[in-house]
Design a protein around this motif. Structure first.
Motif, short mmCIF file in Angstrom:
data_model
loop_
_atom_site.label_atom_id
_atom_site.label_comp_id
_atom_site.label_asym_id
_atom_site.label_seq_id
_atom_site.Cartn_x
_atom_site.Cartn_y
_atom_site.Cartn_z
N SER A 137 33.12 50.71 47.91
CA SER A 137 34.41 51.37 47.71
C SER A 137 35.49 50.77 48.61
O SER A 137 36.69 50.92 48.33
CB SER A 137 34.29 52.87 48.00
N LEU A 140 35.48 46.33 47.06
CA LEU A 140 36.02 46.03 45.74
C LEU A 140 37.55 46.07 45.72
O LEU A 140 38.18 45.12 45.21
CB LEU A 140 35.43 46.97 44.69
N PRO A 141 38.21 47.09 46.27
CA PRO A 141 39.68 47.08 46.26
C PRO A 141 40.26 45.88 47.01
O PRO A 141 41.30 45.35 46.61
CB PRO A 141 40.05 48.40 46.95
N VAL A 144 39.86 42.81 44.78
CA VAL A 144 40.84 42.93 43.68
C VAL A 144 42.23 42.56 44.17
O VAL A 144 42.98 41.84 43.48
CB VAL A 144 40.80 44.36 43.10
N THR A 174 28.99 50.27 35.65
CA THR A 174 30.38 50.72 35.54
C THR A 174 31.40 49.72 36.07
O THR A 174 32.60 49.89 35.83
CB THR A 174 30.57 52.04 36.29
N ILE A 175 30.98 48.70 36.78
CA ILE A 175 31.94 47.84 37.46
C ILE A 175 32.80 47.03 36.50
O ILE A 175 33.93 46.65 36.83
CB ILE A 175 31.22 46.92 38.47
N ASP A 177 34.43 47.99 33.89
CA ASP A 177 35.68 48.72 33.62
C ASP A 177 36.66 48.63 34.78
O ASP A 177 37.87 48.72 34.58
CB ASP A 177 35.38 50.19 33.31
N ASP A 178 36.15 48.46 35.99
CA ASP A 178 37.01 48.40 37.17
C ASP A 178 37.75 47.06 37.30
O ASP A 178 38.79 47.01 37.95
CB ASP A 178 36.18 48.62 38.45
N VAL A 179 37.18 46.00 36.71
CA VAL A 179 37.75 44.66 36.95
C VAL A 179 38.18 43.91 35.70
O VAL A 179 38.87 42.89 35.80
CB VAL A 179 36.73 43.79 37.73
#
Length: 462
Positions: A137, A140-141, A144, A174-175, A177-179
């Motif tokens: 958490s 990843l941000p 990005v 799920t990752i 969808d995040d990237v």
């Protein structure tokens, strides 16, 4: 819907969809008949392309056949066979790198690039899921942000590399969808060709390992095909060979996740055949490998209760291990023309092409030609006769032998099918020589490639 990635990775072989209609829609037919596209600017393509897609340095330690593969790294960072970290140091070093990545305050562009590269180096060389999962958490941000801001080319490329190896390590559903939207935006709008290329590979990795639906995967195949058909123009990278090669390679990787690729084949085959005329060796080979994959997947095993004539050689083949295969559909409507192109590339003698590139073309297109001629023959299939058995040597000569610590002995991966070769090439592109560590400990990697126990023990007394 059951997770597509799980379906693909748990499946040991391609299975036909017997009930599927073979009718092709009008819009697909129209798309497949678009005018030919090719990289038609030799000077530009040569200057901007990657190295030829098969080279020996990364793979000679793993392949008993000493055959080079389409396994170039996605960037020049960490392009080394030595990715080992000291046993007593790597965990503390990884914690330091993660702290540096998460805490951006006061950091410099150069410092962030170095931290991301060092982080990726450790995560490639070790299976670090338990270490990085509690901090994803934060990580990843930050990755990005480094990709999105494009403060420097080095930082963004390092972040893409770090993201790709993190995705494979986490094995998350799920990752993606995040990237996904970020990576698509980089492919289209980045000012750097290296970022576009890296983003294509990372997007393919995210789709395969990060959880996505079959519909989204098919949309990605369409997007990658648009890049190929337009010679990179749809990604605002016209005539950039590295971008076209990346799209070809990731198209092939994602196609291995689908049971039935007939519709995808109808849409793509003309573009791939056209790219055989590219002035760039890596583009030609990647296109050829996709063509071989298409022909391979047009044959599937005989199903229970299915009646097949023994007399029709065109529709009834056996693999090297005796499995009976049946042709389900035609891949290309002008097979004679295609065979002529493949034969030319397999025997090319143009002195304007470097000796290394000519050798790559000869080796790869001899295999591709053999598969197009007889689709049950995979890479490095040999028609030579074994004097002892009187049978052809067949497939399975291309293999990797890896120490499997948990089993206490070596395991053997036979790259006797094009879908296996495509997956292995994609994994090596992200993991480099760390592939063996991940194959031993990371289920996301070992699910990709079926293996058998080697006859060679490596632990004394086992």
């Amino acid at each position: 819907m059951r997770d597509l990635r799980r379906q693909a990775l748990e499946s040991g072989k391609t299975v036909s969809r017997k009930a599927r209609s073979r009718n092709v829609s009008a819009n697909v037919s129209a798309k497949s008949s678009k005018p030919n596209s090719r990289l038609n600017s030799p000077a530009r393509s040569g200057a901007t392309s990657q190295n030829p897609s098969r080279h020996g340095s990364d793979d000679e330690d793993y392949l008993s056949d000493e055959t080079a593969l389409s396994a170039n790294s996605i960037d020049d960072l960490l392009n080394s066979d030595d990715v080992d970290a000291a046993d007593d140091a790597w965990q503390s070093e990884l914690q330091t790198y993660m702290e540096q990545i998460a805490d951006r305050k006061g950091s410099s562009t150069e410092g962030r690039a170095a931290s991301l590269a060092s982080y990726a180096h450790v995560v490639m060389s070790r299976f670090t899921k338990d270490d990085i999962e509690p901090r994803i958490s934060e990580l990843l941000p930050s990755m990005v942000r480094s990709i999105k801001q494009e403060t420097s080319e080095d930082e963004s490329v390092a972040a893409l590399k770090a993201l790709a190896v993190t995705i494979i390590t986490l094995d998350s559903d799920t990752i993606y969808d995040d990237v996904a939207n970020l990576l698509k935006n980089v492919i289209t709008h980045s000012e750097y060709v290296s970022l576009k290329t890296s983003a294509i590979h990372t997007l393919g990795t995210a789709a395969f390992f990060g959880g996505t639906s079959e519909e989204e995967l098919e949309d990605l195949l369409t997007s990658f095909l648009e890049i190929i058909e337009s010679d990179g123009q749809s990604a605002n990278a016209h005539d950039e060979a590295s971008v076209v090669t990346a799209a070809l390679e990731q198209w092939g990787m994602l196609a291995t996740a689908l049971d039935d690729i007939q519709e995808a084949t109808e849409a793509a085959i003309e573009a791939f055949v056209d790219q055989l005329d590219s002035s760039d060796t890596s583009v030609q080979i990647a296109a050829g490998e996709n063509i071989a994959l298409m022909f391979e997947k047009s044959y599937t095993p005989v199903e229970d209760g299915e009646q097949v004539s023994d007399d029709d050689d065109e529709y009834n083949h056996e693999t090297s291990n005796g499995e009976r295969m049946v042709k389900r559909y035609d891949v290309y409507r002008r097979p004679d023309q295609l065979m002529h192109k493949l034969e030319t590339l397999a025997n090319i003698a143009d002195r304007s092409i470097s000796k290394k590139d000519r050798k790559s073309l000869h080796t790869n297109f001899a295999d591709i030609r053999n598969t197009v001629e007889k689709p049950t023959r995979g890479p490095r299939y040999s028609t030579a006769i074994d004097k002892e058995t009187g049978k052809t040597y067949g497939g399975g000569r291309l293999k990797i032998e890896i120490p499997k610590v948990k089993l206490g002995r070596n395991i053997e991966i036979k790259l006797d099918r094009w879908w296996k070769l495509r997956r292995y090439g994609a994994l090596r592109k992200v993991l480099a020589a760390g592939f063996q560590h991940h194959f031993d400990e990371n289920e996301a990697v070992s699910r990709c490639l079926p293996f058998s126990m080697s006859s060679k023990f490596w632990k004394k007394g086992y």
